[in-house]
Design a protein around this motif. Sequence first.
Motif: not given
Length: 805
Positions: A73, A216, A222, A229, A247, A249, A252, A478
């Motif tokens: 991440t 993930a 998760q 976070t 963030r 990854g 997410f 992203e």
Amino acid sequence: MTPWQIQRTMTALWRVRAAWLVLALVAALYCVHRFSGPSPLETNVLALLPATEADPVAEKAVEQLANALGDRTVFLVSSRDADHAKAAAKQFGAALQESGAFASVTAELPPFDIGRIGALYTPYRFGLLTRDDRDSLANASSGAAALRNVLMRRIYNPVHGPLATQLADDPFGWLEHWLAELPLATSNLELEDNLLVAHRGDTTSVLVVTTLHGSAYESRTQRAVLSSTARAEASLRAAWPDAAVARAGAVFYAESARSASEREVHLIGIASACGIALLMLWVFRSPRLLLLGFLSTALGIVCALALTMCVFGKLHLLTLVFGASLIGEAVDYSIQYFVVYLGAPRDWDAASGARSVRPALAVALATSLLGYAILAWAPFPALKQIACFAMTGIGVAFASVMWLLPAMLAKGPKATQRRLFARAAVLLARWQAAIGARRSWRVAIVLVAISAPGWLLLTSDDDIHLLIQRDPALVAQENQVREAVGVDNTAQFFVVQGASEEAVLERAEALGAKLDALTGDDSVDGWRSVTQFVPSARRQAEARAALAQHVFADPAALRATLLQAGFRDEIADAWIASFTQTDAQPLTVERWLAARWSKPYAHLWLGAFDADGRRGYAAIVMPRRVTPHNLPALVAAARAVEGVAFVDKAASVSKLFGAYRVDSGMWLGGALLLVLVLLIARYRLRGGIATTLPVLLAVGVTLAAFGYARVPLNLFNCLALMLVLGVGANYAVFLREGCLRENADLGAVWTGVLLSAATTLLSFGMLGMSAMPALKSFGATLALGILVSVLLAPMGMPAEGRRNA
């Protein structure tokens, strides 16, 4: 009945009930067991997709890239104040580290001796030359003079990069030049105060990279990541209000998809269950029948869950959401049984009631199983799961109606809905008079005439994003991270294969040369390959040969040049001698992979493979920029080099979508033919055609509606038509079987058909509200097709004089 017969009957009933109870407990306990451990829910989007590449090695490359990036991440802490951004990133990283949710958190880079990189390559330095240095050596007009100029520039050049080499080991700087071209820094990031920093305008951003403890796509991972976070971001906002966090990854996206699916399961399941309960209470006026109907449905769904997880190991989110909508179809069988039950006299015989409804339910089950079986033929893992889930669910629901409900309804009804059934009979008679008997063909011709222009307006859209719904907020974050870091998407790349490591490296170098030759809109702005770290043995041999010819051919002249430049005798002699003493094996990929600093680039080497009887090695070459403009040039470059294939997973899936959408037309035609044959076998030629006509028209009207609405068709619309065929055919079958059944109350039968259609519309229609585009297409098509099917179902009823024929 004698007391002995009554006792025997009661014993048999309790045995049946006990057997179903054991089945329910086994299925329920297995589901509880699976959900109490690691979550069986599959949130990995790639797991929903088929193997689209003809070469399994290419599929392995897709999987390896996904795994390499999936456990990471990335957070970007930004502020207009550079000092605030750096301090906030350190605090944010420390908070994440303290949470324990991550295997590692990197905000400040640990001390690293960059000399380790040079140390790896120094023993192999005579086989490492840049293209410019090779060309310079080959084009030198006067060897000694040219070498002297190179040596002087090397000695008196005050600027050295971070990978500077020692003069004694690299007097002419050839190794230093080669090290400078290593793709170690292929981003916009700079190292400041042991932090990776990007400057964009007046904004400073600091990168924080983490790795996960587990997959993930595991729900526990998760939840831990999201919770930690959120706490770290809250702490950051309190201390540095001007700092923002973006963030990126897979974790997410996976959590977002899982949460959205759980919400939809609750919404669809609860809403459809409540709606079906209210409808059944209104029609049957019996809480007992309602509970028995849901008991039959619950048995089907629990057994479907257990068997699907047992067969596939994982449960796709798509299957879970679709399963919530199966309630409306699974309850149809119990509804038809209750209709017969409520129309029975006080001396009700449960076994006879089951036998009387069995033909209708058996034909309906066969048509439904046919529709779902075609789904199982599609290459998509999610569709295979849906097919398994649905076939198990409706199969168990059918079995429970045939054997469990008679055991639970041994006594006749206390009251019936005679008034409601009488009104339904009048409505049915009027509606059949309008569209049935001889008028059915006129109605069919009119509907075809109205639909034909809509068919001509049909278009298609096979984009992969019909399957994937990504959270817009996460996409925006992203993109922000990518823009700051300067890394493009890695979904498109080349796979290079060969019988040996050397063959792979040589082909990758040939591909790299072709990519470098692309200009203008066709340019890729660079590429990344293992050959940038480990040249092929042939390339290393060529470099060594060039040095032997142009540098070491005259050792005395070379020594004089070095001494004139100020090198001591022993240093000059040692360097010249090292050329002959290091004539050993070239640098290998295995040696490079053994270095710890190579780990971020290790995914470029796929290594050995054994697929389809072929053995060899493979590697990945990743272009930095892929656009619709340069895509044809990249495909052409791949075809020009033996053993190279261009992989574009999204395009491959979209292409497969289109191919199977076209094929689904043939599947649908074949399924219609099979249903027609099945119904002709049951109702003879005229009866079979009449019973098939309503669902055939429903498919045609549904397609025309999409054409008129300018809604492009996709594979999921076409596959939903299979279910329209399987489910929609049931309504005409129920009505015709009611006409053939002796002393049947057609008003009750029609009430049951309308109630079945309403429950199915309520559940499958809810899919039209799904955030998943694939399920939305499914739901809209099913809702429209089933609505038309039930409205046209009386067309399949026999004429008055033939009802009991």
